[in-house]
Enzyme design. Structure first.
Site, PDB file in Angstrom:
ATOM      1  N   ARG A  15       6.785  27.408  14.771  1.00 24.51           N
ATOM      2  CA  ARG A  15       6.298  27.383  13.703  1.00 24.51           C
ATOM      3  C   ARG A  15       4.776  27.624  13.942  1.00 24.51           C
ATOM      4  NH1 ARG A  15       8.102  21.566  11.961  1.00 24.51           N
ATOM      5  NH2 ARG A  15       7.954  21.257  13.917  1.00 24.51           N
ATOM      6  N   LYS A  75       3.082  20.276  16.200  1.00 24.66           N
ATOM      7  CA  LYS A  75       3.751  19.763  16.953  1.00 24.66           C
ATOM      8  C   LYS A  75       2.394  18.841  17.488  1.00 24.66           C
ATOM      9  CE  LYS A  75       7.578  18.523  17.042  1.00 24.66           C
ATOM     10  NZ  LYS A  75       7.931  17.245  16.745  1.00 24.66           N
ATOM     11  N   TYR A  94       0.949  16.963  13.615  1.00 21.83           N
ATOM     12  CA  TYR A  94       2.300  15.942  14.273  1.00 21.83           C
ATOM     13  C   TYR A  94       1.756  15.712  15.133  1.00 21.83           C
ATOM     14  CZ  TYR A  94       4.618  16.943   9.679  1.00 21.83           C
ATOM     15  OH  TYR A  94       4.565  17.416   8.509  1.00 21.83           O
ATOM     16  N   HIS A  96       3.346  12.031  16.873  1.00 14.36           N
ATOM     17  CA  HIS A  96       4.873  10.730  16.799  1.00 14.36           C
ATOM     18  C   HIS A  96       4.395  10.133  18.163  1.00 14.36           C
ATOM     19  CE1 HIS A  96       6.651  12.672  13.577  1.00 14.36           C
ATOM     20  NE2 HIS A  96       6.341  13.549  14.080  1.00 14.36           N
ATOM     21  N   GLU A 118       2.274  12.185  10.116  1.00 15.52           N
ATOM     22  CA  GLU A 118       3.236  11.580   9.581  1.00 15.52           C
ATOM     23  C   GLU A 118       2.874  10.374   9.166  1.00 15.52           C
ATOM     24  OE1 GLU A 118       2.667  10.728  14.152  1.00 15.52           O
ATOM     25  OE2 GLU A 118       2.833  12.978  13.072  1.00 15.52           O
ATOM     26  N   ASP A 270      12.005  11.790  17.207  1.00 14.05           N
ATOM     27  CA  ASP A 270      10.822  12.322  17.239  1.00 14.05           C
ATOM     28  C   ASP A 270       9.950  10.619  17.561  1.00 14.05           C
ATOM     29  OD1 ASP A 270       9.824  14.583  17.444  1.00 14.05           O
ATOM     30  OD2 ASP A 270       9.680  14.822  14.661  1.00 14.05           O
TER      31      ASP A 270
END
Length: 371
Positions: A15, A75, A94, A96, A118, A270
């Site tokens: 991505r 990510k 993101y 996490h 998130e 995650d």
């Protein structure tokens, strides 16, 4: 503002933080966008596509990080990327952090302003930047489970939907939120026997209204989880506590009672996973066995369908990226929902769920932003 888009370097991550259409939106607002060469190759977008959208294509990630005021990724940053961040720089991706103290420490040391997709919230109480990837992962979870239930891949050798005269597979979905509802849709479509367990009766009621007798719903007591997982062919874990570590719903003792060759798919990996025996895997080595049960715990499931995932993610993130580019930190001060995405600011943890999971004190985000 100068916005940077590096190529993702997590294993099998294809991505990209900004698609060309998103770059054009930023460029037409007067912002500069730096894109690392080949960053969009995984979604079929060339460097020339980015140039035509108004981006400057640069040769290295080092240059992207060095010149940019805001980094937009997909990510969580790998350690080398954390080391490239600097005080005052904005990171929008993101994160996490709850199960990842090493990353948290690196981001705190960087001095950067780190906003996690998130934990950005909406006025309706949802998580609008997590939702599109949860939709993808929920649908993929059934595909992956069906694949690994096949005998050549180590499974029971059972067809999810069965055939006339032969019962379908039993699919148990823990959590009826975004992941669970999309998993249920695919499982119902494939003809499986579907059970959704959740502790929110309104969630179960909405699923019942949507699917009627095509699915079964039950309140998620410990007894119910244990009873249904014991004879399940496929278990999907899709529970979430925003920002915090996922609760462990399927224990090792419960796992021991499951059938050899059954499959569990932990979409919550995650955030540390909702099965006691879960640990993160990659698309290169997606599964492992515990007590004869196949565990699929890929931490970036939507990365396997990067074109769909990138466009879905950009649809959600673009308004926030534009706000940050236009207003800088004022965007966080003015919008409580975007501010809820602030996880790290000037070396401090600013999200209560992350802080509790990692054992840090939590700094009030508005206080530190106004300090």
């Amino acid at each position: 503002m100068i916005i940077g888009v590096p190529k993702e370097i997590k294993v099998r991550e294809y991505r990209v933080g900004l698609a060309p259409a998103s770059v054009r939106e930023l460029a037409e607002r007067g912002h500069s966008v730096l894109v690392e060469t080949q960053a969009g190759a995984g979604i079929g977008m060339s460097d020339e596509d980015y140039r035509q959208a108004g981006a400057e294509v640069v040769l290295s990630a080092e240059e992207v990080f060095a010149r940019s005021e805001m980094i937009v990724k997909v990510k969580e940053p790998q350690l080398i990327e954390c080391q490239r961040l600097r005080p005052g720089q904005i990171l929008f991706t993101y994160l996490h952090l709850a199960p990842d103290p090493e990353q948290a420490q690196a981001l705190m040391a960087s001095g950067a302003t780190c906003i996690a997709y998130e934990t950005v919230t909406s006025a309706t109480g949802g998580l609008p930047l997590l939702a599109p990837m949860s939709e993808v992962a929920g649908r993929m979870a059934i595909q992956a489970g069906a694949y690994f239930l096949e005998k050549p891949h180590g499974g029971l050798g059972i067809l999810l939907g069965g055939v006339p005269g032969v019962a379908p597979a039993k699919v148990v979905i823990l959590g009826g939120g975004v992941v669970g509802s999309h998993a249920a849709m695919i499982a119902v479509g494939m003809g499986a026997e579907v059970w959704v367990l959740d502790r929110n009766v309104d969630v179960l009621r909405n699923l019942w209204r949507q699917y009627g007798n095509s699915i079964n719903t039950q309140y998620a007591t410990r007894d119910a989880i244990e009873a249904h997982c014991q004879n399940a062919d496929l278990v999907i874990g899709g529970v979430l506590v925003p920002g915090a570590s996922a609760p462990k719903l399927l224990t090792r003792a419960m796992l021991k009672q499951m059938k050899a060759g059954s499959v569990v798919v932990d979409v919550a990996i995650d955030q540390g996973g909702c099965f006691e025996t879960s640990h993160a895997t990659t698309h290169d080595e997606p599964t492992y066995l515990v007590d004869g049960v196949i565990h699929y715990c890929v931490a970036n499931m939507p990365g396997a369908v990067p074109r769909t995932s990138t466009f879905a993610l950009n649809n959600a993130t673009l308004p926030y990226a534009l706000a940050l580019a236009d207003k800088g930190l004022d965007a966080l001060r003015q919008d409580v929902h975007l501010r809820n995405g602030l996880n790290v600011f000037q070396g401090q943890i600013t999200h209560a769920g992350v802080a509790e999971s990692l054992g840090y004190a939590c700094a009030d985000p508005l206080t530190v932003l106004n300090g």
